[in-house]
Design an enzyme around this catalytic site. Structure first.
Site, PDB file in Angstrom:
ATOM      1  N   ARG A 172      12.043   4.905  40.624  1.00 54.73           N
ATOM      2  CA  ARG A 172      11.893   6.318  40.991  1.00 54.73           C
ATOM      3  C   ARG A 172      13.241   7.028  40.942  1.00 54.73           C
ATOM      4  O   ARG A 172      14.254   6.481  41.382  1.00 54.73           O
ATOM      5  CB  ARG A 172      11.268   6.440  42.383  1.00 54.73           C
ATOM      6  CG  ARG A 172       9.858   5.921  42.403  1.00 54.73           C
ATOM      7  CD  ARG A 172       9.129   6.206  43.707  1.00 54.73           C
ATOM      8  NE  ARG A 172       7.927   5.402  43.754  1.00 54.73           N
ATOM      9  CZ  ARG A 172       6.798   5.653  43.100  1.00 54.73           C
ATOM     10  NH1 ARG A 172       6.711   6.754  42.365  1.00 54.73           N
ATOM     11  NH2 ARG A 172       5.763   4.844  43.180  1.00 54.73           N
ATOM     12  N   GLU A 229      22.954  13.127  31.633  1.00 60.25           N
ATOM     13  CA  GLU A 229      24.023  12.864  32.621  1.00 60.25           C
ATOM     14  C   GLU A 229      24.407  11.396  32.667  1.00 60.25           C
ATOM     15  O   GLU A 229      25.579  11.070  32.838  1.00 60.25           O
ATOM     16  CB  GLU A 229      23.570  13.333  34.010  1.00 60.25           C
ATOM     17  CG  GLU A 229      23.455  14.845  34.105  1.00 60.25           C
ATOM     18  CD  GLU A 229      22.865  15.316  35.428  1.00 60.25           C
ATOM     19  OE1 GLU A 229      22.601  14.468  36.301  1.00 60.25           O
ATOM     20  OE2 GLU A 229      22.688  16.525  35.567  1.00 60.25           O
ATOM     21  N   HIS A 231      17.234   6.688  28.930  1.00 53.56           N
ATOM     22  CA  HIS A 231      16.160   6.664  29.927  1.00 53.56           C
ATOM     23  C   HIS A 231      15.101   7.687  29.569  1.00 53.56           C
ATOM     24  O   HIS A 231      15.386   8.768  29.055  1.00 53.56           O
ATOM     25  CB  HIS A 231      16.682   6.921  31.344  1.00 53.56           C
ATOM     26  CG  HIS A 231      17.590   8.102  31.456  1.00 53.56           C
ATOM     27  ND1 HIS A 231      18.912   8.073  31.076  1.00 53.56           N
ATOM     28  CD2 HIS A 231      17.372   9.353  31.921  1.00 53.56           C
ATOM     29  CE1 HIS A 231      19.454   9.256  31.293  1.00 53.56           C
ATOM     30  NE2 HIS A 231      18.547  10.060  31.795  1.00 53.56           N
TER      31      HIS A 231
HETATM   32  P1  5GP Z   1      19.570  12.819  32.725  1.00 56.02           P
HETATM   33  O1  5GP Z   1      20.032  14.184  33.102  1.00 56.02           O
HETATM   34  O2  5GP Z   1      20.724  11.924  32.325  1.00 56.02           O
HETATM   35  O3  5GP Z   1      18.463  12.838  31.711  1.00 56.02           O
HETATM   36  O4  5GP Z   1      18.901  12.207  34.025  1.00 56.02           O
HETATM   37  C1  5GP Z   1      19.545  11.305  34.874  1.00 56.02           C
HETATM   38  C2  5GP Z   1      18.638  11.103  36.060  1.00 56.02           C
HETATM   39  O5  5GP Z   1      19.101   9.983  36.788  1.00 56.02           O
HETATM   40  C3  5GP Z   1      18.624  12.289  37.028  1.00 56.02           C
HETATM   41  O6  5GP Z   1      17.286  12.767  37.147  1.00 56.02           O
HETATM   42  C4  5GP Z   1      19.166  11.698  38.318  1.00 56.02           C
HETATM   43  O7  5GP Z   1      18.544  12.229  39.471  1.00 56.02           O
HETATM   44  C5  5GP Z   1      18.905  10.211  38.147  1.00 56.02           C
HETATM   45  N1  5GP Z   1      19.846   9.367  38.852  1.00 56.02           N
HETATM   46  C6  5GP Z   1      21.206   9.435  38.783  1.00 56.02           C
HETATM   47  N2  5GP Z   1      21.775   8.474  39.528  1.00 56.02           N
HETATM   48  C7  5GP Z   1      20.748   7.774  40.086  1.00 56.02           C
HETATM   49  C8  5GP Z   1      20.705   6.649  40.963  1.00 56.02           C
HETATM   50  O8  5GP Z   1      21.718   6.101  41.393  1.00 56.02           O
HETATM   51  N3  5GP Z   1      19.472   6.189  41.340  1.00 56.02           N
HETATM   52  C9  5GP Z   1      18.323   6.773  40.868  1.00 56.02           C
HETATM   53  N4  5GP Z   1      17.158   6.251  41.301  1.00 56.02           N
HETATM   54  N5  5GP Z   1      18.324   7.834  40.050  1.00 56.02           N
HETATM   55  C10 5GP Z   1      19.524   8.341  39.653  1.00 56.02           C
END
Ligand code: 5GP
Length: 116
Positions: free
Chosen positions: A30, A96, A101
């Site tokens: 999650r 980010e 993912h």
């Molecule tokens: P992006 O912007 O890279 O597509 O999404 C990265 C996602 O990773 C974000 O929705 C953020 O909330 C999630 N995220 C970042 N660090 C962590 C973490 O330590 N644990 C979890 N469960 N989610 C994370």
């Protein structure tokens, strides 16, 4: 060689996360900052930094990410109402975390894919 992110530590269970699925190819957990009632991240166990780094040898893993998304959507009870799968890539995609993912988002109407 690509640098590990916090997601590698989650895969190895070195830091806590709410893992909903794990096998030899992928891990799903999650999102820490959920954008919808269901917000799960599905990631390859292998460190692939971005969609731009995907190789033909990764195709089985990428296919598994989709079949796991389907299973989790069913488990979460959102398969019927629908959901969205998102993969952000690079700077303009606002990625980010540099570990590939797939976001699985659902449980409410999600609106238009992009503003405007
Ligand atoms: P992006 O912007 O890279 O597509 O999404 C990265 C996602 O990773 C974000 O929705 C953020 O909330 C999630 N995220 C970042 N660090 C962590 C973490 O330590 N644990 C979890 N469960 N989610 C994370």
């Amino acid at each position: 060689m690509s640098e590990e992110t916090i997601f590698s530590k989650i895969i190895r269970k070195e830091i806590p996360a709410d893992i909903v699925y794990q096998d030899e190819l992928v891990t799903a957990f999650r999102d820490i900052n959920p954008q919808s009632p269901t917000h799960v991240l599905i990631i390859p166990n292998k460190l692939i930094p971005t969609a731009a780094d995907v190789e033909p040898e990764d195709e089985a893993t990428l296919g598994k990410m989709f079949s796991v998304a389907r299973k989790i959507a069913e488990d979460e009870g959102i398969a019927g109402s629908g959901y969205r799968l998102i993969v952000n890539c690079g700077q303009n995609g606002l990625q980010e975390v540099q570990h590939l993912h797939m976001h699985l988002l659902g449980g409410r109407p999600l609106g238009r894919m992009l503003p405007g």
